[in-house]
Each structure stands twice: as C-alpha cells, then as structure tokens.
Design a protein around this motif. Structure first.
Motif, PDB file in Angstrom:
ATOM      1  N   GLU A  90      35.808  10.572  66.837  1.00  0.00           N
ATOM      2  CA  GLU A  90      36.362   9.222  67.004  1.00  0.00           C
ATOM      3  C   GLU A  90      37.612   9.039  66.142  1.00  0.00           C
ATOM      4  N   ARG A  91      37.553   9.541  64.911  1.00  0.00           N
ATOM      5  CA  ARG A  91      38.664   9.359  63.971  1.00  0.00           C
ATOM      6  C   ARG A  91      39.919  10.123  64.429  1.00  0.00           C
ATOM      7  N   ASP A  92      39.729  11.341  64.915  1.00  0.00           N
ATOM      8  CA  ASP A  92      40.866  12.194  65.259  1.00  0.00           C
ATOM      9  C   ASP A  92      41.335  12.035  66.700  1.00  0.00           C
ATOM     10  N   PHE A  93      40.413  11.644  67.602  1.00  0.00           N
ATOM     11  CA  PHE A  93      40.764  11.651  69.016  1.00  0.00           C
ATOM     12  C   PHE A  93      40.555  10.298  69.710  1.00  0.00           C
ATOM     13  N   GLY A  94      39.708   9.445  69.149  1.00  0.00           N
ATOM     14  CA  GLY A  94      39.498   8.136  69.743  1.00  0.00           C
ATOM     15  C   GLY A  94      38.057   7.880  70.124  1.00  0.00           C
ATOM     16  N   LYS A  95      37.702   6.605  70.194  1.00  0.00           N
ATOM     17  CA  LYS A  95      36.331   6.195  70.459  1.00  0.00           C
ATOM     18  C   LYS A  95      35.816   6.678  71.811  1.00  0.00           C
ATOM     19  N   VAL A  96      36.680   6.651  72.831  1.00  0.00           N
ATOM     20  CA  VAL A  96      36.203   7.039  74.164  1.00  0.00           C
ATOM     21  C   VAL A  96      35.838   8.524  74.219  1.00  0.00           C
ATOM     22  N   TYR A  97      36.515   9.356  73.414  1.00  0.00           N
ATOM     23  CA  TYR A  97      36.173  10.776  73.359  1.00  0.00           C
ATOM     24  C   TYR A  97      34.811  10.960  72.705  1.00  0.00           C
ATOM     25  N   ARG A  98      34.543  10.173  71.680  1.00  0.00           N
ATOM     26  CA  ARG A  98      33.232  10.220  71.046  1.00  0.00           C
ATOM     27  C   ARG A  98      32.161   9.836  72.046  1.00  0.00           C
ATOM     28  N   GLU A  99      32.375   8.760  72.803  1.00  0.00           N
ATOM     29  CA  GLU A  99      31.384   8.296  73.770  1.00  0.00           C
ATOM     30  C   GLU A  99      31.160   9.332  74.872  1.00  0.00           C
TER      31      GLU A  99
END
Length: 388
Positions: free
Chosen positions: A323-332
């Motif tokens: 999430e920190r490096d790529f964004g919340k949607v990538y984490r999801e």
C-alpha cells in the motif's frame, strides 16, 4: 546500504547443469580485470553513500591471480566508500583453496567465502563434471576455517538421479558437522542449452524427478531445523544472525551495481543488464563505453518483483508496504488474490504479512506466478482509482 556484484566469467570446467555465463579459457583474465576496473570507474556515481556488501561471483572468481584480485579491490577502495563492517564475499571452488591461495586471499579485504561444494561424493562430482573431488570438498572447508575464514557458506545440490536419499542425508550431516554457518541448497533444474539438457533429450540421462526433489527438499528442511538453522529463503539456510547480507539485500530491493559480463544492476527504479559476451564486453570497455541495456521497470514490474522475492523469504510479503509503495488498490488486489492460498493452507497471514507455509514452500514459484499482476489487472486498478 547499496551493494556491488562483480561477475568473473571464467571457470576451469563446464558443469553439466550450469547455464551461467562463463568461459573455460583463461586467456583473457588480464584484459577482463582491466575492463572490470574500468566499468567500476564509469559507474561509480550510480550509487551514493556507503557500500554495505560486495560479492564476487561467476564463474569462479578464485581462478584470478592475487594481483588481479588486488587490482579490483584497489579500484573499489579508491572510488567507493566501503563500510567498515561490509560483507565481502568471494565464490570459490574447493580445488582452488590450497594453502597458498588461502594465504593470498588473507591479504585481501574478503571476509566471507561461498564454496561450490555441491556434494561430498566422488561419483556425484564426476556426474556433475566438477573440477574437485570429495576429499577436496571437505578439506577445503577445514583449511579455510584453519586460515581464519570462519564466515563460510557452502552450496549443495539435490534432486539429481544418482543422489540417493541416504547419500543426501549424509551430505547434509557432513555440512552440519563441519560447522559452516550458512548453506545454500538448490534443486537441480534442467536448463536449456546445457549438457544435462542435451543428454536427457538424447536419452543418455534419466529425467529429473519432481517427487525426488520434493522429498529431498523436505529432508533438508527437517535436518537443518534440528541443527538450529533458520530457513530464511527458499534456497538458503543460516544459523541465527548469519544471513547473507548481499543476497538478503537483493530480496529487499536495495540498489546494487552489476559489474562484468552478464551482470545485472538495480538502482531502485531501473534494471541494467550487461551483455553476456566476453569479446563484446571487452571491446566496449576498451573504448570506455558501457556494454549494457536498460530496462525501465513499471509500477507493475516492481510490484511483481517484490511479490516474487519477498515471498521466498521467512519475513514474507508486507501488505502495508504494498500500500505504501504502490497504493491501496494494489494491496486490496493482492489481498484478494492470496485468498485461495490461505484457504488451502499454502500461505499464512499474520499481522499484515503473508508467508509460505511448510507445504507452500513446495509450490513457491507457482504461488508467486499466480499472484503476479498483469496489464489487465492494471486497467482494472486504474478504473478503481478513478471511481474513488
């Protein structure tokens, strides 16, 4: 701290299974040493701050003379800020580690050996076309320790047709008894354009058995765990606190220079690939030109590399880092993709980190490939971002 990898593309013999870049002719070691020093100068501004690790790999760096190795280290110390506690590793073959060679290496800043042991059985070493024998495999470790080189790693190979379970257990026991703090163990893979691949294709060699490799992998994990080793990466085992700094930094995505033919480098955003051709490399560097191509890594490339490398380690993959490096949607998206592997117990999730389970370690590459995000996912993610 950044690292430096230097590829020395020479070997005395060609192992049947090896597809690394090397030459069995030692004719141009002097010219290659000059070219490597020149490339170090050309790339000295690519990394800032102190260098925390240096790794001389190959090939077989120990085939270079003391004078040639000294020239490389003189260039490093003159043009880079090397941390006082830097890990400095050289790959060696057992047949090179005689008393005189060890005395030479003692004069260098090298503080760690990676020894290409592979097996402690003569018939296995002959099958691999290794340059050393079983007696040298064991004596080279003992001589190194006697010479004051206590920080040792040895390589072992399993999963090949003539390696019985009994011999494999004895190889592991010998390594433990010799007191080495780090072991890298690899399942034999059949790489294209190798002698092994050609012999299997022609029916001269029994194909590799996945079942044998899996069973011997599990034996390795069990025996080393009982001996106090931590399985900190799929192919690497260390006594507590004795992890390989240089390789661990690879898996953490820390920048490093790649020097020498076929070497790769990474600056945190782009990857650099040196040409795997000694003649062209020498010709380019003789003109003070770099023999490399640049791969600009996309967001997706960097995420997939992080998924692949982090999943192989005992520390696992950090959803918060994604999430920190790529964004919340990538984490999801990643959290959704790991669900089948959580359900079948190939992955475990704890405190926002997912890690391979003991059974999942048998399928690490498959799991990573299933988690990779592709351009199709990227368009979906862009749509999600726009709707937020």
């Amino acid at each position: 701290m950044a690292g430096i990898y230097i590829h020395i593309p020479f070997c005395k013999k060609a192992c049947t299974y090896c597809d690394f870049h090397f030459s069995t002719s030692l004719k141009y070691t002097e010219e290659m040493t000059d070219a490597i020093c020149r490339e170090l100068l050309l790339k000295k501004d690519r990394i800032s701050g102190q260098v925390g690790s240096i790794y001389l790999g190959g090939g077989t760096p120990s085939v270079l003379t003391a004078a040639q190795l000294n020239r490389i280290f003189d260039t490093l110390t003159q043009h880079f800020s090397i941390a006082s506690a830097a890990e400095i590793t050289i790959e060696t073959n057992p047949d090179d580690l005689n008393a005189s060679k060890l005395a030479e290496l003692k004069q260098l800043p090298v503080n760690r050996f990676s020894i290409g042991t592979q097996s402690f059985f003569d018939e296995d070493l002959r099958w691999m076309n290794r340059a050393h024998n079983a007696a040298e495999a064991e004596s080279s470790i003992k001589r190194s320790q006697d010479a004051g080189f206590e920080n040792l790693s040895i390589d072992l190979i399993y999963g090949y047709p003539i390696l019985t379970d009994q011999k494999w257990e004895q190889n592991i026991s010998t390594a433990i008894d010799l007191g080495v703090p780090h072991i890298s163990a690899y399942s034999l893979t059949v790489e294209p354009k190798t002698a092994l691949a050609a012999n299997i294709k022609k029916g001269r060699q029994i194909p590799i058995s996945d079942d044998q490799s899996a069973e011997q992998f599990q034996t390795l994990i069990r025996k080393l765990a009982l001996a106090g080793f931590e399985h900190y990466e799929i192919s690497n085992y260390a006594l507590p606190g004795r992890y390989a700094v240089h390789n661990t930094n690879y898996w953490r995505g820390i920048p490093y220079l790649g020097i020498g033919p076929s070497a790769h480098g990474f600056d945190g955003t782009n990857r650099y690939h040196n040409i795997a051709n000694n003649a062209i490399y020498l010709e380019k560097l003789d003109k003070n030109q770099l023999a490399e191509s640049v791969e600009e890594l996309s967001n997706l490339d960097r995420l997939n590399e992080y998924l692949m490398t982090s999943l192989r380690t005992m520390w696992g993959t950090d959803l918060e880092k994604i999430e920190r490096d790529f964004g919340k949607v990538y984490r999801e998206e990643t959290r959704f993709n790991i669900k089948p592997f959580l359900d079948n117990h190939w992955l475990n999730l704890e405190e926002n980190h997912f890690r391979l389970s003991p059974e999942g370690k048998l399928f690490a590459d498959h799991i990573a490939s299933e988690l990779f995000l592709i351009e199709e996912h990227e368009s979906i993610i862009r749509s999600k971002k726009q709707s937020e």
